[in-house]
Scaffold this motif. Structure first.
Motif, PDB file in Angstrom:
ATOM      1  N   THR A  83       0.855  -1.185   0.000  1.00  0.00           N
ATOM      2  CA  THR A  83       0.000   0.000   0.000  1.00  0.00           C
ATOM      3  C   THR A  83       0.887   1.230   0.000  1.00  0.00           C
ATOM      4  OG1 THR A  83      -0.108   0.245   2.410  1.00  0.00           O
ATOM      5  CG2 THR A  83      -1.783  -1.146   1.389  1.00  0.00           C
ATOM      6  N   MET A  84       0.353   2.307  -0.556  1.00  0.00           N
ATOM      7  CA  MET A  84       1.097   3.560  -0.543  1.00  0.00           C
ATOM      8  C   MET A  84       0.122   4.717  -0.673  1.00  0.00           C
ATOM      9  SD  MET A  84       4.274   4.808  -2.917  1.00  0.00           S
ATOM     10  CE  MET A  84       3.539   5.965  -4.064  1.00  0.00           C
ATOM     11  N   THR A  85       0.312   5.727   0.163  1.00  0.00           N
ATOM     12  CA  THR A  85      -0.451   6.962   0.022  1.00  0.00           C
ATOM     13  C   THR A  85       0.536   8.099  -0.183  1.00  0.00           C
ATOM     14  OG1 THR A  85      -0.443   7.411   2.400  1.00  0.00           O
ATOM     15  CG2 THR A  85      -2.314   6.178   1.535  1.00  0.00           C
ATOM     16  N   THR A  86       0.154   9.012  -1.041  1.00  0.00           N
ATOM     17  CA  THR A  86       0.978  10.185  -1.298  1.00  0.00           C
ATOM     18  C   THR A  86       0.087  11.415  -1.229  1.00  0.00           C
ATOM     19  OG1 THR A  86       2.407   8.910  -2.771  1.00  0.00           O
ATOM     20  CG2 THR A  86       2.560  11.292  -2.922  1.00  0.00           C
ATOM     21  N   THR A  87       0.533  12.418  -0.508  1.00  0.00           N
ATOM     22  CA  THR A  87      -0.161  13.696  -0.432  1.00  0.00           C
ATOM     23  C   THR A  87       0.743  14.739  -1.075  1.00  0.00           C
ATOM     24  OG1 THR A  87      -1.234  13.042   1.629  1.00  0.00           O
ATOM     25  CG2 THR A  87      -1.186  15.397   1.130  1.00  0.00           C
ATOM     26  N   LEU A 124       8.201  21.642   1.069  1.00  0.00           N
ATOM     27  CA  LEU A 124       7.661  20.289   1.008  1.00  0.00           C
ATOM     28  C   LEU A 124       6.788  20.144  -0.238  1.00  0.00           C
ATOM     29  CD1 LEU A 124       7.366  17.557   2.532  1.00  0.00           C
ATOM     30  CD2 LEU A 124       5.307  18.533   3.594  1.00  0.00           C
ATOM     31  N   LEU A 125       7.142  19.181  -1.097  1.00  0.00           N
ATOM     32  CA  LEU A 125       6.387  18.915  -2.322  1.00  0.00           C
ATOM     33  C   LEU A 125       5.409  17.761  -2.154  1.00  0.00           C
ATOM     34  CD1 LEU A 125       9.275  19.150  -4.950  1.00  0.00           C
ATOM     35  CD2 LEU A 125       7.706  20.967  -4.210  1.00  0.00           C
ATOM     36  N   ALA A 126       5.799  16.758  -1.361  1.00  0.00           N
ATOM     37  CA  ALA A 126       4.947  15.581  -1.164  1.00  0.00           C
ATOM     38  C   ALA A 126       5.373  14.847   0.097  1.00  0.00           C
ATOM     39  CB  ALA A 126       5.037  14.646  -2.372  1.00  0.00           C
ATOM     40  N   MET A 127       4.400  14.133   0.670  1.00  0.00           N
ATOM     41  CA  MET A 127       4.687  13.262   1.807  1.00  0.00           C
ATOM     42  C   MET A 127       3.893  11.983   1.610  1.00  0.00           C
ATOM     43  SD  MET A 127       2.789  15.438   4.720  1.00  0.00           S
ATOM     44  CE  MET A 127       1.234  16.224   4.366  1.00  0.00           C
ATOM     45  N   GLY A 128       4.375  10.900   2.203  1.00  0.00           N
ATOM     46  CA  GLY A 128       3.680   9.638   2.002  1.00  0.00           C
ATOM     47  C   GLY A 128       3.998   8.608   3.063  1.00  0.00           C
ATOM     48  N   GLU A 129       3.212   7.539   3.000  1.00  0.00           N
ATOM     49  CA  GLU A 129       3.416   6.375   3.863  1.00  0.00           C
ATOM     50  C   GLU A 129       3.178   5.137   3.026  1.00  0.00           C
ATOM     51  OE1 GLU A 129       0.893   6.602   7.285  1.00  0.00           O
ATOM     52  OE2 GLU A 129       2.014   8.282   8.123  1.00  0.00           O
ATOM     53  N   GLY A 130       3.838   4.060   3.393  1.00  0.00           N
ATOM     54  CA  GLY A 130       3.659   2.828   2.647  1.00  0.00           C
ATOM     55  C   GLY A 130       3.943   1.596   3.485  1.00  0.00           C
ATOM     56  N   THR A 131       3.384   0.489   3.017  1.00  0.00           N
ATOM     57  CA  THR A 131       3.630  -0.825   3.598  1.00  0.00           C
ATOM     58  C   THR A 131       4.244  -1.679   2.502  1.00  0.00           C
ATOM     59  OG1 THR A 131       1.736  -0.578   5.075  1.00  0.00           O
ATOM     60  CG2 THR A 131       2.575  -2.817   4.758  1.00  0.00           C
ATOM     61  N   PHE A 132       5.313  -2.389   2.839  1.00  0.00           N
ATOM     62  CA  PHE A 132       6.096  -3.135   1.865  1.00  0.00           C
ATOM     63  C   PHE A 132       6.350  -4.550   2.366  1.00  0.00           C
ATOM     64  CE2 PHE A 132       6.905   1.325   1.683  1.00  0.00           C
ATOM     65  CZ  PHE A 132       6.895   1.616   0.322  1.00  0.00           C
ATOM     66  N   ARG A 133       6.551  -5.485   1.425  1.00  0.00           N
ATOM     67  CA  ARG A 133       6.902  -6.863   1.770  1.00  0.00           C
ATOM     68  C   ARG A 133       8.237  -7.192   1.131  1.00  0.00           C
ATOM     69  NH1 ARG A 133       6.626 -11.757  -0.667  1.00  0.00           N
ATOM     70  NH2 ARG A 133       5.285 -11.069  -2.354  1.00  0.00           N
ATOM     71  N   ILE A 134       9.138  -7.724   1.935  1.00  0.00           N
ATOM     72  CA  ILE A 134      10.438  -8.162   1.431  1.00  0.00           C
ATOM     73  C   ILE A 134      10.222  -9.321   0.462  1.00  0.00           C
ATOM     74  CG2 ILE A 134      12.672  -9.176   2.074  1.00  0.00           C
ATOM     75  CD1 ILE A 134      12.438  -6.376   3.132  1.00  0.00           C
ATOM     76  N   ARG A 135      10.831  -9.235  -0.704  1.00  0.00           N
ATOM     77  CA  ARG A 135      10.701 -10.297  -1.708  1.00  0.00           C
ATOM     78  C   ARG A 135      11.503 -11.526  -1.291  1.00  0.00           C
ATOM     79  NH1 ARG A 135      10.309  -8.478  -7.797  1.00  0.00           N
ATOM     80  NH2 ARG A 135      10.201 -10.727  -7.826  1.00  0.00           N
ATOM     81  N   SER A 136      11.033 -12.678  -1.690  1.00  0.00           N
ATOM     82  CA  SER A 136      11.734 -13.923  -1.406  1.00  0.00           C
ATOM     83  C   SER A 136      13.157 -13.835  -1.943  1.00  0.00           C
ATOM     84  CB  SER A 136      11.009 -15.102  -2.055  1.00  0.00           C
ATOM     85  OG  SER A 136       9.732 -15.242  -1.491  1.00  0.00           O
ATOM     86  N   GLY A 137      14.113 -14.289  -1.126  1.00  0.00           N
ATOM     87  CA  GLY A 137      15.513 -14.226  -1.473  1.00  0.00           C
ATOM     88  C   GLY A 137      16.200 -12.978  -0.945  1.00  0.00           C
TER      89      GLY A 137
END
Length: 146
Positions: A83-87, A124-137
Motif C-alpha cells: 500500500t502507498m499513500t501520497t499527499t 515540502l512537495l509531497a509526503m507519504g506512507e507505505g507498507t512493503f513486503r520483502i521479496r523472497s531471497g
C-alpha cells in the motif's frame, strides 16, 4: 572507500524505470534513504511543473529502500509495495529535489515507511506512507545480485 561510498548508486546503474527517472542516492543507511533528482523537461506535466507520477515514483522508491538496506556491493534487497499513500503539498519546475524515506516499523517480511520530498529551497512537495513486503531471497542482509 568507506562502506557508505560503495552503496551510493546512480539510477543509471539500475535497470528499467529507475534508469529512466535518473535519480541518484545521496545516502543509504539502515532504516533511512535519501535520493536526489535533477528535474529535467521530461519530468514535467503539461502545466510545466513536476508530474505527480514522478513524485509518487520517487516516494515509492525511497520508502522501499529505507527498509531494504544492503551493505554488500553489487547486491540489493528487494521489496514489493503493498500500500502507498501520497499527499501532494507543493510544486516546482526546476532544480534538484530530495526524497527521504524512513523505515518506521516492521517484522521479518513486512515493514512500514514514511517519506518526504522537498525542493532545493526546502519546500515540502509531497509526503507519504507505505507498507512493503520483502521479496523472497531478499530476507537476509546479503540480498541478491543486481
Amino acid at each position: 572507500m568507506s562502506d557508505q561510498q560503495h552503496l551510493i548508486t546512480s539510477a543509471r546503474d539500475l535497470p528499467g524505470f529507475h534508469n529512466l527517472l535518473g535519480y541518484h542516492h545521496v545516502s543509504w543507511v539502515e532504516d533511512e534513504t535519501v535520493i536526489e533528482l535533477e528535474i529535467r523537461p521530461e519530468h514535467l506535466n503539461l502545466a510545466g511543473v513536476i508530474h505527480g507520477g514522478v513524485l509518487s515514483a520517487l516516494m515509492d522508491i525511497v520508502m522501499a529502500d529505507a527498509g531494504t538496506y544492503c551493505p554488500y556491493p553489487g547486491r540489493r534487497r528487494k521489496a514489493l509495495t503493498l500500500t502507498m499513500t501520497t499527499t501532494f503539498t507543493g510544486q516546482c519546475s526546476g532544480g534538484v529535489i530530495r526524497a527521504t524515506g524512513r523505515k518506521r516499523a516492521g517484522g521479518a517480511r513486512i515493514f512500514n515507511s514514511s517519506g518526504e520530498i522537498h525542493d532545493d529551497k526546502g519546500n515540502l512537495l509531497a509526503m507519504g506512507e507505505g507498507t512493503f513486503r520483502i521479496r523472497s531471497g531478499s530476507e537476509g542482509p546479503e540480498g541478491v545480485p543486481i
